[in-house]
Motif scaffolding. Structure first.
Motif, mmCIF file in Angstrom:
data_model
loop_
_atom_site.group_PDB
_atom_site.id
_atom_site.type_symbol
_atom_site.label_atom_id
_atom_site.label_comp_id
_atom_site.label_asym_id
_atom_site.label_seq_id
_atom_site.Cartn_x
_atom_site.Cartn_y
_atom_site.Cartn_z
ATOM 1 N N ASP A 43 -2.426 10.766 -1.319
ATOM 2 C CA ASP A 43 -1.639 10.189 -0.227
ATOM 3 C C ASP A 43 -2.022 10.740 1.141
ATOM 4 O O ASP A 43 -1.357 10.460 2.130
ATOM 5 C CB ASP A 43 -0.144 10.426 -0.469
ATOM 6 C CG ASP A 43 0.426 9.512 -1.538
ATOM 7 O OD1 ASP A 43 -0.088 8.379 -1.682
ATOM 8 O OD2 ASP A 43 1.375 9.922 -2.224
ATOM 9 N N LEU A 95 -2.689 7.974 3.694
ATOM 10 C CA LEU A 95 -1.432 7.346 4.109
ATOM 11 C C LEU A 95 -0.725 8.212 5.145
ATOM 12 O O LEU A 95 -0.259 7.709 6.170
ATOM 13 C CB LEU A 95 -0.537 7.112 2.890
ATOM 14 C CG LEU A 95 0.866 6.587 3.165
ATOM 15 C CD1 LEU A 95 0.817 5.223 3.846
ATOM 16 C CD2 LEU A 95 1.646 6.513 1.851
ATOM 17 N N MET A 109 -7.945 2.887 6.023
ATOM 18 C CA MET A 109 -6.590 2.847 6.579
ATOM 19 C C MET A 109 -6.500 3.755 7.800
ATOM 20 O O MET A 109 -5.888 3.386 8.811
ATOM 21 C CB MET A 109 -5.537 3.262 5.544
ATOM 22 C CG MET A 109 -4.112 3.173 6.091
ATOM 23 S SD MET A 109 -2.819 3.815 5.002
ATOM 24 C CE MET A 109 -2.855 2.623 3.688
ATOM 25 N N ARG A 113 4.473 -4.176 10.565
ATOM 26 C CA ARG A 113 4.763 -5.147 9.502
ATOM 27 C C ARG A 113 4.404 -6.563 9.921
ATOM 28 O O ARG A 113 3.696 -7.272 9.203
ATOM 29 C CB ARG A 113 6.258 -5.077 9.135
ATOM 30 C CG ARG A 113 6.683 -6.081 8.072
ATOM 31 C CD ARG A 113 8.190 -6.230 7.976
ATOM 32 N NE ARG A 113 8.741 -6.771 9.219
ATOM 33 C CZ ARG A 113 10.016 -6.675 9.568
ATOM 34 N NH1 ARG A 113 10.886 -6.043 8.789
ATOM 35 N NH2 ARG A 113 10.444 -7.193 10.701
ATOM 36 N N SER A 171 0.691 -6.796 8.999
ATOM 37 C CA SER A 171 0.951 -6.795 7.547
ATOM 38 C C SER A 171 0.547 -5.461 6.926
ATOM 39 O O SER A 171 -0.103 -5.404 5.877
ATOM 40 C CB SER A 171 0.205 -7.945 6.856
ATOM 41 O OG SER A 171 0.612 -9.180 7.379
ATOM 42 N N ALA A 172 0.939 -4.391 7.586
ATOM 43 C CA ALA A 172 0.544 -3.044 7.169
ATOM 44 C C ALA A 172 1.170 -2.663 5.825
ATOM 45 O O ALA A 172 2.185 -3.239 5.404
ATOM 46 C CB ALA A 172 0.953 -2.037 8.242
ATOM 47 N N ASP A 173 0.563 -1.700 5.201
ATOM 48 C CA ASP A 173 1.036 -1.137 3.942
ATOM 49 C C ASP A 173 2.540 -0.835 4.035
ATOM 50 O O ASP A 173 2.991 -0.229 5.020
ATOM 51 C CB ASP A 173 0.244 0.153 3.668
ATOM 52 C CG ASP A 173 0.681 0.866 2.420
ATOM 53 O OD1 ASP A 173 0.055 0.649 1.374
ATOM 54 O OD2 ASP A 173 1.662 1.655 2.502
ATOM 55 N N ARG A 174 3.288 -1.236 3.035
ATOM 56 C CA ARG A 174 4.760 -1.074 3.065
ATOM 57 C C ARG A 174 5.187 0.380 3.184
ATOM 58 O O ARG A 174 6.147 0.698 3.889
ATOM 59 C CB ARG A 174 5.386 -1.707 1.826
ATOM 60 C CG ARG A 174 5.345 -3.222 1.874
ATOM 61 C CD ARG A 174 6.033 -3.878 0.694
ATOM 62 N NE ARG A 174 7.396 -3.391 0.564
ATOM 63 C CZ ARG A 174 7.990 -3.125 -0.601
ATOM 64 N NH1 ARG A 174 7.366 -3.319 -1.731
ATOM 65 N NH2 ARG A 174 9.225 -2.687 -0.637
ATOM 66 N N ARG A 175 4.501 1.269 2.474
ATOM 67 C CA ARG A 175 4.888 2.686 2.562
ATOM 68 C C ARG A 175 4.589 3.238 3.958
ATOM 69 O O ARG A 175 5.378 4.003 4.503
ATOM 70 C CB ARG A 175 4.179 3.514 1.490
ATOM 71 C CG ARG A 175 4.659 3.155 0.102
ATOM 72 C CD ARG A 175 4.186 4.087 -0.998
ATOM 73 N NE ARG A 175 2.842 4.585 -0.822
ATOM 74 C CZ ARG A 175 2.390 5.733 -1.333
ATOM 75 N NH1 ARG A 175 3.173 6.488 -2.061
ATOM 76 N NH2 ARG A 175 1.149 6.110 -1.144
ATOM 77 N N LEU A 176 3.490 2.827 4.543
ATOM 78 C CA LEU A 176 3.157 3.243 5.901
ATOM 79 C C LEU A 176 4.242 2.793 6.875
ATOM 80 O O LEU A 176 4.733 3.580 7.695
ATOM 81 C CB LEU A 176 1.795 2.663 6.315
ATOM 82 C CG LEU A 176 1.428 2.798 7.789
ATOM 83 C CD1 LEU A 176 1.178 4.250 8.147
ATOM 84 C CD2 LEU A 176 0.229 1.941 8.110
ATOM 85 N N ASP A 188 -8.011 7.727 2.309
ATOM 86 C CA ASP A 188 -8.391 6.332 2.519
ATOM 87 C C ASP A 188 -8.884 6.171 3.956
ATOM 88 O O ASP A 188 -8.109 5.950 4.889
ATOM 89 C CB ASP A 188 -7.200 5.422 2.244
ATOM 90 C CG ASP A 188 -7.537 3.945 2.397
ATOM 91 O OD1 ASP A 188 -8.674 3.629 2.801
ATOM 92 O OD2 ASP A 188 -6.670 3.124 2.107
#
Length: 187
Positions: free
Chosen positions: A45, A48, A5, A79, A83-88, A2
């Motif tokens: 992934d 990520l 990202m 966060r 508001s970054a990706d939760r898994r990141l 990605d």
């Protein structure tokens, strides 16, 4: 991978670290380069991982250091401000067995409540591998040499000194799991 990202992560990391902590930024860039090497085992992934590798130490930025515990400060920043990706965010919060250092700092409950460890062991191990095989200046090293370097940089009874001695077996085991996965994959 990605690209959006990863591009975003590079922009954020460079903004937060390059001028105030250039050596930390060099390390982060080196960790990100190591992440590219793992694309063949992580496939979808890989972006990520590259983003997490780029941002894993963003919490060291002085303006973000609210608790002084960089995994927690960095994850909260990603966060709350992005508001970054939760898994990141969870990877950044828990990189390189940060929960053990959080325990040394009396922050384990806080870290686990806000950012539970990601259940994807491949990603967790991959970030450990990238971090533990990169010197503070961004060059490749062995995990054993990296652990020795960290031990030598901190007082034995310091928080990080105690943490790294506790975490070393787990760190080295994670690196070995990634090496085995790499060896099992055709080039």
């Amino acid at each position: 991978m990605d690209g959006s990202m990863v591009d975003w992560a590079i922009q954020v990391g460079e903004t937060e670290l390059s001028s105030v902590l250039p050596r930390r930024w060099a390390h982060s860039q080196g960790v990100a380069r190591r992440a590219v090497d793992l694309g063949r085992i992580l496939r979808s992934d890989s972006g990520l991982l590259a983003a997490a590798a780029t941002l894993h130490d963003v919490g060291y930025a002085p303006r973000l250091a609210a608790t002084g515990f960089h995994p927690l400060d960095g994850a909260r920043f990603l966060r709350d401000a992005h508001s970054a990706d939760r898994r990141l965010v969870r990877l950044v919060a828990n990189h390189s067995f940060a929960v053990l250092e959080a325990e040394e700092r009396g922050l384990r409950d806080v870290l686990e409540a806000e950012f539970p460890v990601l259940e994807d062991q491949r990603l967790v191990d991959a970030l450990v591998y990238c971090d533990m095989t990169t010197t503070p200046d961004g060059r490749r090293t062995t995990a054993e040499e990296r652990v020795t370097e960290i031990v030598g940089r901190y007082e034995a009874d310091s928080v990080v000194g105690r943490f790294i001695r506790r975490a070393a077996p787990e760190l080295l085991a994670a690196v070995e799991r990634v090496k085995a996965a790499l060896a099992a994959q055709p080039r």
